[in-house]
Motif scaffolding. Structure first.
Motif, mmCIF file in Angstrom:
data_model
loop_
_atom_site.group_PDB
_atom_site.id
_atom_site.type_symbol
_atom_site.label_atom_id
_atom_site.label_comp_id
_atom_site.label_asym_id
_atom_site.label_seq_id
_atom_site.Cartn_x
_atom_site.Cartn_y
_atom_site.Cartn_z
ATOM 1 N N UNK A 119 23.066 0.218 14.471
ATOM 2 C CA UNK A 119 22.310 -0.687 13.230
ATOM 3 C C UNK A 119 21.069 -0.608 12.694
ATOM 4 N N UNK A 120 20.152 -0.892 12.624
ATOM 5 C CA UNK A 120 19.035 -1.109 11.962
ATOM 6 C C UNK A 120 18.388 -1.250 10.898
ATOM 7 N N UNK A 121 17.046 -1.851 10.711
ATOM 8 C CA UNK A 121 16.451 -2.023 9.440
ATOM 9 C C UNK A 121 15.456 -1.296 9.335
ATOM 10 N N UNK A 122 15.095 -0.140 8.099
ATOM 11 C CA UNK A 122 14.397 0.830 7.923
ATOM 12 C C UNK A 122 13.314 -0.313 7.242
ATOM 13 N N UNK A 123 11.858 0.147 7.348
ATOM 14 C CA UNK A 123 10.537 -0.734 6.823
ATOM 15 C C UNK A 123 9.933 0.359 6.011
ATOM 16 N N UNK A 124 9.295 -0.082 5.332
ATOM 17 C CA UNK A 124 8.594 1.090 4.906
ATOM 18 C C UNK A 124 6.649 0.268 4.918
ATOM 19 N N UNK A 125 5.408 1.206 5.329
ATOM 20 C CA UNK A 125 4.567 0.061 5.574
ATOM 21 C C UNK A 125 3.230 1.361 5.036
ATOM 22 N N UNK A 126 2.816 0.406 4.677
ATOM 23 C CA UNK A 126 2.738 -0.892 3.826
ATOM 24 C C UNK A 126 4.148 -1.035 2.578
#
Length: 161
Positions: free
Chosen positions: A19-26
């Motif tokens: 499992x992983x955390x998803x990030x939106x950039x910026x």
């Protein structure tokens, strides 16, 4: 039946490890998304976030700035390198495509307080007159130890059209 339960528990256990955390950039009006393993340590920084391995041997920085703030972001990066004892050297610059975006990479083969290390700074277009900078800091041995996780992170980067 017991084999089925054991197999199901093993699959759930393996899924949890991946499992992983998803990030939106910026974070506001994102240009790309990426995933960081759940067991990595995430910290908010001036222009984005950092992700560190549990033993803090590998650090990835993800930062975004508008064109007018690019110099400030780069100045913060220069200070960070000095504060961490990274010897200033002239980087090797290469151009290419990363996650479907034109990328400029600066590779610093240098030393820090622990000896030989490498810092890679990748500049990507962030749309709306913005730049995204992905940085990885680790020695070759640390990169080798975490190769699978680093490859997964870098492979998870997707441009938002």
């Amino acid at each position: 039946m017991n084999r089925f339960v054991a197999a199901a528990l093993m699959i759930v256990g393996l899924m949890g490890a991946a499992e992983a955390k998803n990030f939106a950039v910026p974070a506001n009006n994102p240009a790309l998304t990426m995933s960081i393993p759940d067991d990595w340590l995430i910290e908010k920084i001036d222009f984005g976030f950092s992700a560190r391995t549990p033993d803090e041997d590998v650090v990835i920085y993800v930062e975004a700035a508008g064109a007018k703030n690019l110099d400030a972001m780069l100045a913060v990066n220069d200070k960070w390198m000095r504060d961490n004892g990274i010897r200033k050297v002239t980087p090797k610059q290469t151009e290419g495509i990363f996650a479907g975006l034109e990328a400029t990479n600066f590779r610093y083969d240098t030393t820090d307080k622990n000896g030989p290390t490498r810092v890679d700074l990748m500049l990507l277009p962030g749309g709306n007159n913005r730049v995204i900078m992905l940085s990885i800091w680790a020695s070759e041995a640390e990169r080798a130890r975490y190769r699978e996780a680093i490859d997964a992170i870098m492979g998870s980067v997707k441009a938002i059209n």
